[in-house]
Scaffold this active site. Structure first.
Site, PDB file in Angstrom:
ATOM      1  N   HIS A  18       0.950  -1.138  -0.199  1.00 40.92           N
ATOM      2  CA  HIS A  18       0.011  -0.016   0.148  1.00 40.92           C
ATOM      3  C   HIS A  18       0.793   1.156   0.005  1.00 40.92           C
ATOM      4  O   HIS A  18       0.696   2.276  -0.707  1.00 40.92           O
ATOM      5  CB  HIS A  18      -0.663  -0.078   1.311  1.00 40.92           C
ATOM      6  CG  HIS A  18      -1.862  -1.067   1.277  1.00 40.92           C
ATOM      7  ND1 HIS A  18      -2.065  -2.028   2.346  1.00 40.92           N
ATOM      8  CD2 HIS A  18      -2.935  -1.247   0.524  1.00 40.92           C
ATOM      9  CE1 HIS A  18      -3.135  -2.303   2.154  1.00 40.92           C
ATOM     10  NE2 HIS A  18      -3.895  -2.339   1.388  1.00 40.92           N
ATOM     11  N   LYS A  42     -15.728  -7.989   4.910  1.00 45.45           N
ATOM     12  CA  LYS A  42     -14.986  -8.717   5.587  1.00 45.45           C
ATOM     13  C   LYS A  42     -14.795  -8.366   6.809  1.00 45.45           C
ATOM     14  O   LYS A  42     -14.759  -6.975   7.295  1.00 45.45           O
ATOM     15  CB  LYS A  42     -13.383  -8.646   4.810  1.00 45.45           C
ATOM     16  CG  LYS A  42     -13.531  -8.534   3.351  1.00 45.45           C
ATOM     17  CD  LYS A  42     -12.390  -7.921   2.786  1.00 45.45           C
ATOM     18  CE  LYS A  42     -12.150  -7.827   1.328  1.00 45.45           C
ATOM     19  NZ  LYS A  42     -10.963  -7.193   0.775  1.00 45.45           N
ATOM     20  N   ARG A  91      -2.299  -6.385  -8.178  1.00 48.53           N
ATOM     21  CA  ARG A  91      -1.445  -7.124  -8.011  1.00 48.53           C
ATOM     22  C   ARG A  91      -1.494  -8.043  -9.185  1.00 48.53           C
ATOM     23  O   ARG A  91      -1.545  -7.698 -10.367  1.00 48.53           O
ATOM     24  CB  ARG A  91      -1.314  -7.759  -6.623  1.00 48.53           C
ATOM     25  CG  ARG A  91      -0.732  -6.804  -5.740  1.00 48.53           C
ATOM     26  CD  ARG A  91      -1.284  -7.196  -4.343  1.00 48.53           C
ATOM     27  NE  ARG A  91      -2.823  -7.837  -4.161  1.00 48.53           N
ATOM     28  CZ  ARG A  91      -3.419  -7.840  -3.275  1.00 48.53           C
ATOM     29  NH1 ARG A  91      -2.918  -8.292  -2.112  1.00 48.53           N
ATOM     30  NH2 ARG A  91      -4.863  -8.079  -3.370  1.00 48.53           N
ATOM     31  N   SER A 129      -2.796  -8.050   2.547  1.00 48.24           N
ATOM     32  CA  SER A 129      -3.030  -7.844   4.152  1.00 48.24           C
ATOM     33  C   SER A 129      -3.579  -9.282   4.835  1.00 48.24           C
ATOM     34  O   SER A 129      -3.105  -9.813   5.603  1.00 48.24           O
ATOM     35  CB  SER A 129      -4.264  -7.179   4.492  1.00 48.24           C
ATOM     36  OG  SER A 129      -3.929  -5.656   4.064  1.00 48.24           O
TER      37      SER A 129
HETATM   38  O1  PNS Z   1      -9.019  -3.234   0.613  1.00 45.97           O
HETATM   39  P1  PNS Z   1     -10.208  -3.644  -0.015  1.00 45.97           P
HETATM   40  O2  PNS Z   1     -10.856  -4.707   1.122  1.00 45.97           O
HETATM   41  O3  PNS Z   1     -10.111  -4.636  -1.297  1.00 45.97           O
HETATM   42  O4  PNS Z   1     -11.332  -2.320  -0.289  1.00 45.97           O
HETATM   43  C1  PNS Z   1     -12.634  -2.511  -0.537  1.00 45.97           C
HETATM   44  C2  PNS Z   1     -13.238  -1.224  -0.580  1.00 45.97           C
HETATM   45  C3  PNS Z   1     -13.364  -0.884   0.647  1.00 45.97           C
HETATM   46  C4  PNS Z   1     -12.673  -0.344  -1.222  1.00 45.97           C
HETATM   47  C5  PNS Z   1     -14.660  -1.666  -1.167  1.00 45.97           C
HETATM   48  O5  PNS Z   1     -15.360  -2.917  -0.546  1.00 45.97           O
HETATM   49  C6  PNS Z   1     -15.822  -0.406  -1.114  1.00 45.97           C
HETATM   50  O6  PNS Z   1     -15.761   0.328  -1.702  1.00 45.97           O
HETATM   51  N1  PNS Z   1     -16.529  -0.548   0.041  1.00 45.97           N
HETATM   52  C7  PNS Z   1     -17.716   0.611   0.031  1.00 45.97           C
HETATM   53  C8  PNS Z   1     -19.068  -0.110  -0.165  1.00 45.97           C
HETATM   54  C9  PNS Z   1     -19.213   0.189  -1.869  1.00 45.97           C
HETATM   55  O7  PNS Z   1     -19.341   1.302  -2.046  1.00 45.97           O
HETATM   56  N2  PNS Z   1     -19.700  -0.878  -2.482  1.00 45.97           N
HETATM   57  C10 PNS Z   1     -20.083  -0.701  -3.833  1.00 45.97           C
HETATM   58  C11 PNS Z   1     -19.028  -0.627  -4.786  1.00 45.97           C
HETATM   59  S1  PNS Z   1     -18.352  -2.301  -4.957  1.00 45.97           S
END
Ligand code: PNS
Length: 160
Positions: A18, A42, A91, A129
């Protein structure tokens, strides 16, 4: 005001991968807001406050980097922050489908928002992570993959 980008994620915990994306993105954008998702599907190992604290400590002082949290839709948060760019690191190929799906959903929700992807440095290709937490939970040495403060916090979490 210069161009600002939102770098969203669970950051559970923040990794050197990150941080590498962040540093490289700072060569292209004037400021970056790390947006920590407070309600990821998660179940996070670290609380939101713990994740923010470790990010803050890992970044030290950089007045181009802001740390924030969000809940609800990412696109709504991005609009509230008065920008239209989401930054995501990518990645291996295995990330592609998830990222593609997420960016298309975000695009469906708000056509004005653009997602840009940066390929990870090869050093971080196979770290995440999740896999770092797994190794740490079993007593594995994860030094070099995460900032020192995260190493320390993981050891405390897993009681060694
Ligand atoms: O680090 P991650 O877990 O891959 O991040 C994922 C994240 C937090 C960016 C994604 O889950 C997110 O945007 N969550 C907010 C809810 C949302 O907007 N969902 C609809 C779009 S998929």
């Amino acid at each position: 005001m210069g161009k600002m980008v939102i770098y969203p994620g669970s950051f559970d915990p923040i990794t050197n991968g990150h941080l590498s994306i962040l540093r490289r993105a700072l060569t292209m954008f004037d400021s970056i807001t790390i947006a920590v998702a407070s309600n990821p599907i998660k179940k996070p190992l670290f609380t939101l406050d713990e994740r923010i604290a470790t990010i803050r400590e890992s970044i030290k002082d950089d007045d181009r980097v802001f740390i924030d949290s969000f809940s609800g839709l990412l696109v709504d948060y991005v609009v509230n922050q008065k920008t239209n760019i989401i930054l995501r690191g990518m990645r291996a190929l295995s990330d592609f489908e998830y990222e593609f799906q997420m960016s298309l959903m975000n695009r469906k929700l708000n056509k004005n928002i653009q997602t840009i992807f940066m390929m990870t440095d090869y050093k971080w290709l196979y770290t995440s992570s999740t896999i770092i937490k797994e190794a740490a939970s079993l007593g594995g040495d994860i030094k070099g993959l995460v900032p020192d403060i995260v190493c320390q916090r993981l050891k405390e979490k897993f009681g060694y």
